[in-house]
Design a protein around this motif. Structure first.
Motif, PDB file in Angstrom:
ATOM      1  N   ILE A 427       0.825  -1.209   0.000  1.00 19.96           N
ATOM      2  CA  ILE A 427       0.000   0.000   0.000  1.00 19.96           C
ATOM      3  C   ILE A 427       0.859   1.259   0.000  1.00 19.96           C
ATOM      4  CG2 ILE A 427      -1.628   1.339   1.403  1.00 19.96           C
ATOM      5  CD1 ILE A 427      -2.841  -1.396   2.270  1.00 19.96           C
ATOM      6  N   LYS A 428       1.913   1.272   0.813  1.00 22.45           N
ATOM      7  CA  LYS A 428       2.721   2.481   0.943  1.00 22.45           C
ATOM      8  C   LYS A 428       3.729   2.648  -0.185  1.00 22.45           C
ATOM      9  CE  LYS A 428       2.614   3.584   5.849  1.00 22.45           C
ATOM     10  NZ  LYS A 428       3.427   3.859   7.046  1.00 22.45           N
ATOM     11  N   ARG A 429       4.303   1.557  -0.659  1.00 20.49           N
ATOM     12  CA  ARG A 429       5.361   1.662  -1.670  1.00 20.49           C
ATOM     13  C   ARG A 429       4.816   1.482  -3.097  1.00 20.49           C
ATOM     14  NH1 ARG A 429       6.835   3.528   2.177  1.00 20.49           N
ATOM     15  NH2 ARG A 429       8.635   3.057   3.494  1.00 20.49           N
ATOM     16  N   ASN A 430       4.079   0.409  -3.329  1.00 19.93           N
ATOM     17  CA  ASN A 430       3.578   0.157  -4.686  1.00 19.93           C
ATOM     18  C   ASN A 430       2.479   1.128  -5.087  1.00 19.93           C
ATOM     19  OD1 ASN A 430       5.364  -1.953  -4.662  1.00 19.93           O
ATOM     20  ND2 ASN A 430       3.828  -3.541  -4.391  1.00 19.93           N
ATOM     21  N   LEU A 431       1.552   1.381  -4.161  1.00 17.62           N
ATOM     22  CA  LEU A 431       0.440   2.277  -4.471  1.00 17.62           C
ATOM     23  C   LEU A 431       0.736   3.734  -4.111  1.00 17.62           C
ATOM     24  CD1 LEU A 431      -2.612   0.095  -3.307  1.00 17.62           C
ATOM     25  CD2 LEU A 431      -1.358   0.070  -5.475  1.00 17.62           C
ATOM     26  N   LYS A 432       1.904   3.975  -3.511  1.00 18.32           N
ATOM     27  CA  LYS A 432       2.347   5.340  -3.190  1.00 18.32           C
ATOM     28  C   LYS A 432       1.386   6.075  -2.257  1.00 18.32           C
ATOM     29  CE  LYS A 432       5.687   4.689  -6.156  1.00 18.32           C
ATOM     30  NZ  LYS A 432       7.062   4.387  -5.687  1.00 18.32           N
ATOM     31  N   VAL A 433       0.815   5.354  -1.309  1.00 18.24           N
ATOM     32  CA  VAL A 433      -0.117   5.981  -0.364  1.00 18.24           C
ATOM     33  C   VAL A 433       0.687   6.516   0.820  1.00 18.24           C
ATOM     34  CG1 VAL A 433      -2.089   5.633   1.162  1.00 18.24           C
ATOM     35  CG2 VAL A 433      -2.010   4.486  -1.059  1.00 18.24           C
ATOM     36  N   ASP A 434       0.929   7.805   0.853  1.00 11.58           N
ATOM     37  CA  ASP A 434       1.640   8.408   1.979  1.00 11.58           C
ATOM     38  C   ASP A 434       0.719   9.233   2.863  1.00 11.58           C
ATOM     39  OD1 ASP A 434       1.129  10.410   0.220  1.00 11.58           O
ATOM     40  OD2 ASP A 434       3.177  11.174   0.092  1.00 11.58           O
TER      41      ASP A 434
END
Length: 475
Positions: A427-434
């Protein structure tokens, strides 16, 4: 010819349909099949084809647009609008519908409660497909920034500083007015300070209301943009954030339950998150595992009482600090259960002194024996003697610590990272959810549910293949 050239003006004899542009093994078809399998009545989204008035966009297509967009890191309503107009997979998924960004944002806002239930149906579908066993659950949390600036976070100290500054400015304005009045006794004043003075008084009133809100909620701080978020500390620094909780199944690493809380730590979350996951499973799991951040004995005891094996290390076990070199360490004091006292390494008795209700622990002190001891000054320099505390439910703590040391528990704990950290990494790295886009607990829980469902669908495609998942869902 040395090269092949495309021709965007090439005509075909028979015009192709949108479906011809999307291969049979395209992931978008799996997302389409998954969303068609959901029960929209259970989600709380009304499907009424006989509704009168101006026709609305199909709710099923709108949810497909949201979930598929989130699966590829496209979350903002304007970006989703762009994809619905120019991306062939989005055009295929929505059947050529092209809602504008306001319509997309309004659908997401009005259906936050329904979006929270998507993961529950997704997890139960995985149970039905035998992809989730529900035997062992791993619990973990991560910090995700809120849609709010740190500058809008107010504490009592910040309010007091701002009030002091405002009072100073008001006093300065009044002083300037008096100076001007003395200089221009017989003249009409051309200087107007009423407006600034009024603004300062309004600002003072606003800050006072913020202070009252903080005191009423008995909290350390509040954010005026999103009151539900809190200032949280992580490796990336301190930000206005939410604490995202996740319960992951051991079998295939699929998410059983996702939740969002405003607590800065995980200490009191274990029992609640396990119970919510078990509610989705419609059965109690056999083992529940988490890291030392969840080591509240009161919380662990709630789950242990239900007959569920709890594998959670205490903070001392997690830190693995060698304290054998310290002859006065707490571990060197032996507890006498029969007489309810502690025996120090020198053989002195530490008797019960009082109960610390805040920490829910009994406190034992050495008293006069410590002052006469040859190690006084090294072991303790307190005149009342060395103090040692013991939790009221220390028996439960000792049992859980002993269980964690067993070989089977160690094997379970080793699998924890590769199971429960993977969804957060995706979620945080592949989908770039920060950070979240929505505000308030209800909004961020809806987003967290969508993101967890995105991971589950991607994981299902990895396990079954795109066409395999489509054929399985069609049965």
């Amino acid at each position: 010819m040395a090269y092949r050239y495309g021709d965007r003006y090439q005509r075909s004899l028979f015009p192709q349909s949108i479906d011809d542009y999307v291969p049979a093994d395209s992931p978008v078809r799996a997302y389409d099949a998954f969303l068609d399998s959901l029960d929209f009545d259970e989600l709380g989204i009304e499907i009424n084809t006989g509704k009168v008035g101006c026709p609305q966009y199909d709710p099923v297509s709108m949810l497909k647009l949201l979930l598929y967009g989130y699966s590829y890191g496209v979350r903002s309503s304007r970006k989703l609008e762009r994809e619905a107009n120019y991306n062939i997979s989005f055009i295929w998924l929505t059947g050529g519908l092209k809602p504008d960004h306001k319509t997309i944002a309004e659908f997401r806002r009005k259906n936050r409660g329904a979006l929270k239930k998507v993961l529950r149906q997704c997890a139960r579908l995985c149970i039905k497909l035998d992809l989730i066993k529900g035997n062992t659950l791993f619990i973990d949390g991560t910090k995700v920034r809120a849609n709010a600036s740190n500058k809008n976070t107010w504490t009592k100290e910040k309010c007091q500083r701002r009030l002091k500054s405002i009072d100073k400015r008001i006093k300065q304005i009044l002083s300037e007015c008096e100076t001007v009045d003395r200089k221009e006794v017989n003249q009409g004043s051309w200087i107007k300070m009423d407006e600034e003075l009024s603004d300062q008084k309004k600002l003072r009133s606003k800050v006072e209301s913020i202070m009252e809100q903080i005191q009423a909620e008995d909290s350390k701080s509040t954010n005026m943009t999103d009151p539900d978020c809190k200032m949280m500390h992580s490796i990336q620094g301190s930000h206005s954030s939410y604490n995202v909780q996740s319960a992951v199944d051991d079998e295939n690493g699929l998410i059983v339950n996702s939740d969002v809380v405003s607590d800065n730590h995980d200490y009191k979350q274990f029992a609640d998150q396990v119970d919510k996951a078990n509610d989705t499973l419609d059965n109690d799991c056999e083992t529940a595992c988490a890291d030392a951040g969840y080591s509240s004995v009161d919380e662990l005891e709630k789950i242990d009482e239900k007959g569920i094996e709890v594998v959670v290390p205490s903070k001392k076990q997690a830190e693995k600090k060698k304290k054998d070199d310290n002859p006065f360490d707490r571990s060197k004091f032996e507890y006498d259960k029969k007489n309810d006292c502690f025996i120090c390494p020198e053989g002195h008795v530490l008797k019960y002194s009082y109960t610390n209700k805040t920490k829910k622990a009994k406190v034992y002190r050495g008293g006069a024996a410590c002052r006469k001891c040859r190690h006084f000054g090294k072991c303790t320099d307190q005149q009342r003697g060395r103090s040692v505390s013991r939790l009221l439910n220390a028996d439960v703590q000792e049992k859980l610590e002993a269980r964690y040391e067993q070989p089977r528990a160690q094997e379970v704990y080793k699998r924890r990272k590769q199971k429960v950290e993977l969804p957060f990494g995706h979620i945080k790295r592949n989908l770039k959810v920060d950070s979240f886009l929505l505000r308030g607990l209800e909004g961020v829980r809806a987003e967290a549910s969508l993101l967890a469902s995105c991971f589950n669908v991607a994981r299902m495609m990895s396990l079954l293949g795109v066409e395999g998942l489509i054929s399985t869902l069609a049965k």
